[in-house]
Design a protein around this motif. Structure first.
Motif, PDB file in Angstrom:
ATOM      1  N   GLN A  57       3.291  -0.212  -2.481  1.00 36.72           N
ATOM      2  CA  GLN A  57       3.028   1.233  -2.459  1.00 36.72           C
ATOM      3  C   GLN A  57       1.989   1.520  -1.376  1.00 36.72           C
ATOM      4  O   GLN A  57       0.905   0.930  -1.366  1.00 36.72           O
ATOM      5  N   GLU A  99      -0.268   4.433   0.534  1.00 34.63           N
ATOM      6  CA  GLU A  99      -0.785   5.792   0.357  1.00 34.63           C
ATOM      7  C   GLU A  99      -1.706   6.173   1.504  1.00 34.63           C
ATOM      8  O   GLU A  99      -2.686   5.468   1.773  1.00 34.63           O
ATOM      9  N   ASN A 100      -1.344   7.267   2.167  1.00 30.82           N
ATOM     10  CA  ASN A 100      -2.180   7.861   3.219  1.00 30.82           C
ATOM     11  C   ASN A 100      -2.643   6.832   4.252  1.00 30.82           C
ATOM     12  O   ASN A 100      -3.818   6.787   4.634  1.00 30.82           O
ATOM     13  N   ASN A 112       2.886   7.689   3.757  1.00 31.37           N
ATOM     14  CA  ASN A 112       3.081   7.323   2.349  1.00 31.37           C
ATOM     15  C   ASN A 112       4.472   6.707   2.202  1.00 31.37           C
ATOM     16  O   ASN A 112       5.442   7.235   2.752  1.00 31.37           O
ATOM     17  N   ASP A 146       7.027   4.025  -0.601  1.00 31.17           N
ATOM     18  CA  ASP A 146       7.246   3.118  -1.738  1.00 31.17           C
ATOM     19  C   ASP A 146       8.358   2.157  -1.361  1.00 31.17           C
ATOM     20  O   ASP A 146       9.447   2.598  -0.970  1.00 31.17           O
ATOM     21  N   GLY A 150      -6.670   4.535   3.988  1.00 30.76           N
ATOM     22  CA  GLY A 150      -5.523   4.490   3.093  1.00 30.76           C
ATOM     23  C   GLY A 150      -5.479   3.205   2.286  1.00 30.76           C
ATOM     24  O   GLY A 150      -6.333   2.325   2.463  1.00 30.76           O
TER      25      GLY A 150
END
Length: 247
Positions: free
Chosen positions: A8, A10-11, A28, A30, A63
């Protein structure tokens, strides 16, 4: 984070020259277990930087990256343990020129996974047979074609029993007639359920093998979706323009 998400992001940010150059600007993503994610986009869009950040070959400016729920960007975590769970295949094969193919393949599992030499050699021969190169085990890299070297690079990464394979433009340094043999090995891996993140210019491969396609430009993830959505019904003007040039 859902149970079937392996990685994952994120940012994710990667800046150079004090923020003048934003190679990655808030990405971002997944990556789900057993899926093939293909990353496409123009040169300089941040694709390779994104891939290299996933195993911290590039240290992000900001991030988080979670592997199985653990934030690997946290300096307290031993990145080398996490890198062992991610196989990486580069444009250039990075084989040790002074070692035979068999030695290239058994070195890391014996040293890092504490496999016996016999056990490592048995597995290496099985993998070489799988990619049609069992007869080249005692050859040196200089005696192999580019396509053969890249197939060896892939099975060498598999020797570490990774949970995910990262491919950074694995066919871009190859002669056109050798591209197919490398993509064939990658297709077989996908069929076996290996989680893969592939940066490539091979749109045919992306259409045929990907479960999920990410389009990047200017360090941003501009559109993502199934191959059908990305290639047949692109919404973002940058993506439409890109596909008009490459298809």
């Amino acid at each position: 984070m859902s149970a079937d998400t392996l990685i994952q992001v994120e940012n994710l940010q990667k800046y150079y020259k004090g923020g003048e150059i934003k190679a990655l600007d808030g990405v971002n993503a997944d990556i789900r277990r057993g899926k093939v994610v293909v990353v496409i986009g123009p040169s300089g869009s941040g694709k390779s930087t994104f891939l290299r950040c996933l195993n911290l070959l590039e240290i992000p400016t900001g991030g988080t990256i979670r592997l199985d729920g653990t934030d690997i960007t946290d300096p307290k975590n031993d990145i080398n343990l996490y890198r062992q769970r991610m196989g990486m295949v580069f444009q250039h094969f990075n084989l040790f020129p002074h070692m035979t193919i068999l030695k290239n393949m058994t070195l890391a599992p014996v040293k890092l996974l504490h496999r016996s030499q016999a056990e490592a050699e048995k597995k290496a021969m099985e993998l070489l047979a799988r990619v049609g190169l069992a007869d080249r085990a005692n050859s040196y890299p200089s005696q192999l074609s580019g396509g053969q070297k890249q197939r060896v690079a892939i099975v060498r990464a598999l020797m570490m029993e990774p949970e995910v394979m990262l491919f950074d433009e694995p066919t871009s340094a190859l002669d056109p007639e050798m591209v197919g043999e490398v993509l064939e090995v990658m297709r077989d891996l996908a069929k076996d359920g290996m989680t893969m993140v592939v940066v490539t210019h091979e749109m045919g491969f992306a259409k045929e093998v990907a479960n999920h396609v990410m389009f990047m430009a200017d360090g941003k993830l501009l559109e993502e979706g199934s191959p059908e959505e990305i290639f047949s019904h692109p919404r973002n003007p940058r993506l439409q323009d890109f596909l008009a040039k490459v298809l």
